[in-house]
Design a protein around this motif. Sequence first.
Motif, mmCIF file in Angstrom:
data_model
loop_
_atom_site.group_PDB
_atom_site.id
_atom_site.type_symbol
_atom_site.label_atom_id
_atom_site.label_comp_id
_atom_site.label_asym_id
_atom_site.label_seq_id
_atom_site.Cartn_x
_atom_site.Cartn_y
_atom_site.Cartn_z
ATOM 1 N N LYS A 224 9.799 -2.978 -0.158
ATOM 2 C CA LYS A 224 8.611 -2.615 -0.475
ATOM 3 C C LYS A 224 7.365 -3.327 0.231
ATOM 4 C CE LYS A 224 9.286 -1.442 -5.363
ATOM 5 N NZ LYS A 224 9.134 -1.794 -6.465
ATOM 6 N N GLU A 225 7.586 -4.552 0.556
ATOM 7 C CA GLU A 225 6.581 -5.185 1.324
ATOM 8 C C GLU A 225 6.392 -4.663 2.888
ATOM 9 O OE1 GLU A 225 7.052 -9.357 1.551
ATOM 10 O OE2 GLU A 225 7.209 -9.575 -0.697
ATOM 11 N N SER A 226 7.605 -4.323 3.361
ATOM 12 C CA SER A 226 7.441 -3.865 4.821
ATOM 13 C C SER A 226 6.725 -2.700 4.678
ATOM 14 C CB SER A 226 8.717 -3.939 5.352
ATOM 15 O OG SER A 226 9.797 -3.052 4.458
ATOM 16 N N ILE A 227 7.253 -1.667 3.694
ATOM 17 C CA ILE A 227 6.502 -0.486 3.690
ATOM 18 C C ILE A 227 5.072 -0.544 3.654
ATOM 19 C CG2 ILE A 227 6.211 1.481 2.058
ATOM 20 C CD1 ILE A 227 8.975 1.753 1.892
ATOM 21 N N LEU A 228 4.700 -1.256 2.531
ATOM 22 C CA LEU A 228 3.100 -1.578 2.535
ATOM 23 C C LEU A 228 2.546 -1.844 3.830
ATOM 24 C CD1 LEU A 228 2.407 -3.231 -0.659
ATOM 25 C CD2 LEU A 228 1.472 -1.751 0.129
ATOM 26 N N LYS A 229 3.172 -2.972 4.302
ATOM 27 C CA LYS A 229 2.387 -3.282 5.838
ATOM 28 C C LYS A 229 2.656 -2.031 6.768
ATOM 29 C CE LYS A 229 4.523 -7.939 6.079
ATOM 30 N NZ LYS A 229 5.426 -8.262 5.935
ATOM 31 N N LEU A 230 3.339 -1.247 6.867
ATOM 32 C CA LEU A 230 3.705 -0.174 7.758
ATOM 33 C C LEU A 230 2.516 0.911 7.212
ATOM 34 C CD1 LEU A 230 7.355 1.330 8.417
ATOM 35 C CD2 LEU A 230 5.340 0.783 9.913
ATOM 36 N N GLN A 231 2.256 0.914 6.231
ATOM 37 C CA GLN A 231 1.328 2.003 5.769
ATOM 38 C C GLN A 231 -0.212 1.284 5.972
ATOM 39 O OE1 GLN A 231 1.943 2.253 1.509
ATOM 40 N NE2 GLN A 231 2.836 4.483 1.632
ATOM 41 N N GLN A 232 -0.183 0.036 5.826
ATOM 42 C CA GLN A 232 -1.595 -0.318 6.390
ATOM 43 C C GLN A 232 -1.797 -0.058 7.830
ATOM 44 O OE1 GLN A 232 -1.345 -4.218 5.179
ATOM 45 N NE2 GLN A 232 -2.169 -3.917 3.071
ATOM 46 N N ARG A 233 -0.707 -0.414 8.538
ATOM 47 C CA ARG A 233 -0.796 -0.281 10.142
ATOM 48 C C ARG A 233 -1.341 1.065 10.363
ATOM 49 N NH1 ARG A 233 4.487 -2.246 12.784
ATOM 50 N NH2 ARG A 233 3.332 -1.027 14.624
ATOM 51 N N ILE A 234 -0.384 2.091 9.663
ATOM 52 C CA ILE A 234 -0.854 3.573 9.962
ATOM 53 C C ILE A 234 -2.155 3.782 9.916
ATOM 54 C CG2 ILE A 234 -0.160 5.781 9.155
ATOM 55 C CD1 ILE A 234 2.673 5.273 8.857
ATOM 56 N N GLN A 235 -2.712 3.093 8.558
ATOM 57 C CA GLN A 235 -4.159 3.546 8.194
ATOM 58 C C GLN A 235 -4.953 3.106 9.319
ATOM 59 O OE1 GLN A 235 -4.750 1.762 4.386
ATOM 60 N NE2 GLN A 235 -3.862 3.553 3.282
#
Lengths: 131, 407
Positions: free
Chosen positions: A111-122
Amino acid sequence: MASSSPALRELQRDLENQANALSKIQKDIAKNHQVRKQYTIQLGENELVLKELELLNESANVYKLIGPVLVKQDLAEAKANVKKRIEYISAELKRLDGTLQDLEDKQNSKKESILKLQQRIQTVQAGKAKS
Amino acid sequence: MGDGAKGTVTSLDALFPAKEASRAARRVEEAISERRGELRRLRGFAADNAALVSLVQKLPDELSHDIMVPFGGAAFFPGRLIHTNEFMVLLGEGYYAERTAKQTAEILRRRGKDLEAQIESLKATMLDLEAEAKFFNSTAAEAAEGLVEIREDYVEENQEKVSEPGSPSSKHEDSSDKPNDKDEEYARIMARLDELEKEESEAESELEKEESVAESASRDDEEEDDAGDVDAAPSDEHEDEDEVEDAVGSDEDEDVSEDDTWGNRETKSVLQKTRVQEMLDLTAAKPPADYKQVHEKAAIVETKVQSAAKAVSFNLDNEQSHGQQKPHPLPPESRYSAQRTEGTLGSTSSQIQNISSAGRKAFTGSVIEHDHCLPPIQSPNITSLEEPSSSNPSKRVSRFKMQKGNR
């Protein structure tokens, strides 16, 4: 823009993969729960049987249902069998608990890595919007 | 925003979106229905068990029973049931035991008890789930109504600030509309309160001495005083005990139990708030000073203060939408403060004194909640509460006048 687009696409692909992995982990956790429930029920039943067997006096007849056959069993033997089964089930439960813990940890980290990925995408998208 | 509390107004919808709340409620309801199904199953088992026990007890009555034996899927033939006292009981996990009817009945009874225990635990979990569902539903309804959560900073200064972590229960939609007006008023009152606090601290030492003396006397007076001050309701601690009880319906036995007084004061404060507000309106110029004085001398003026304090308290209430968190320290203070505000205020104070001297010993401690700004007053307030505003109205009046002179 052209350079960020494929990067963005890659990030999104990554995100998808991570999301799939996460859902798999969650399914594993659900299965684990299911099996654990089964084992817990069996453990309860075996403990009940043991209790009743203790209450029987030595002369009572105990039978075991094996398939369609009722086989006469020795009281002591039956007690020993039930006790062994209880131990086996408890060990299984403990093992499952450990696996469950591992799965949960993996789930959290995913979950954490997904969150980070999402932030990067944003941020990438924001950068693209600015440019 | 004025120099009052800086607050944020967030719609409850943002915190607990109505849709999500309703979805959560639905999920919980599903869980509840699952549990209900389980409960029905278990109850069925319990019923079957009971029937079995009675059958097992009836069979040994005869040596043999004539019955219709099922044969295959759709046939019967007449037969006899023999060995009526021998039962093969399933213990679980494929184990059977040969037992007599009595022993079988005991086994079944034990199983029945286990079932009952399971049913009870299931019921308990269901209750929890239902409570959860109710909460979600109410939150969803509130969010749909457009309730607003108001959050204001808590400034730990002399000024009173409304510090309340916005809770969904804060339904002050009005205040959210006019924060500016309230802030200015609030700031003004805060300034006054600062002044009053100083005066209070000076007078506190005096008061404490007097209070200790008056305590015993006041206690006796409390019981006897029946000043019919319905307006004052929870005003005088000692004097209006009966009145308050009648009027407010709460136990104003301040002397009797300090613990109770807190609760009583709360109710009192609620009642008095309106009165205080009036006072506030009248004495907009010096509410802070008044409050401090009130603390010290809440006797006669209290009744009068009630009416005047109504305005004050009301205003304060509006400004301190969240300040009611701690009504405990406030009620006594507010009461006193209410009185003081009246006393210090020029015209209003004179009126109050007149009214109070008229024989109404109602403790008009309008509930002005100053818990923030007047913490040190709490202890003396407690003591002063115990000694219902000195049984001697004259004493209070004089002291009050004295204070007026000091200012």
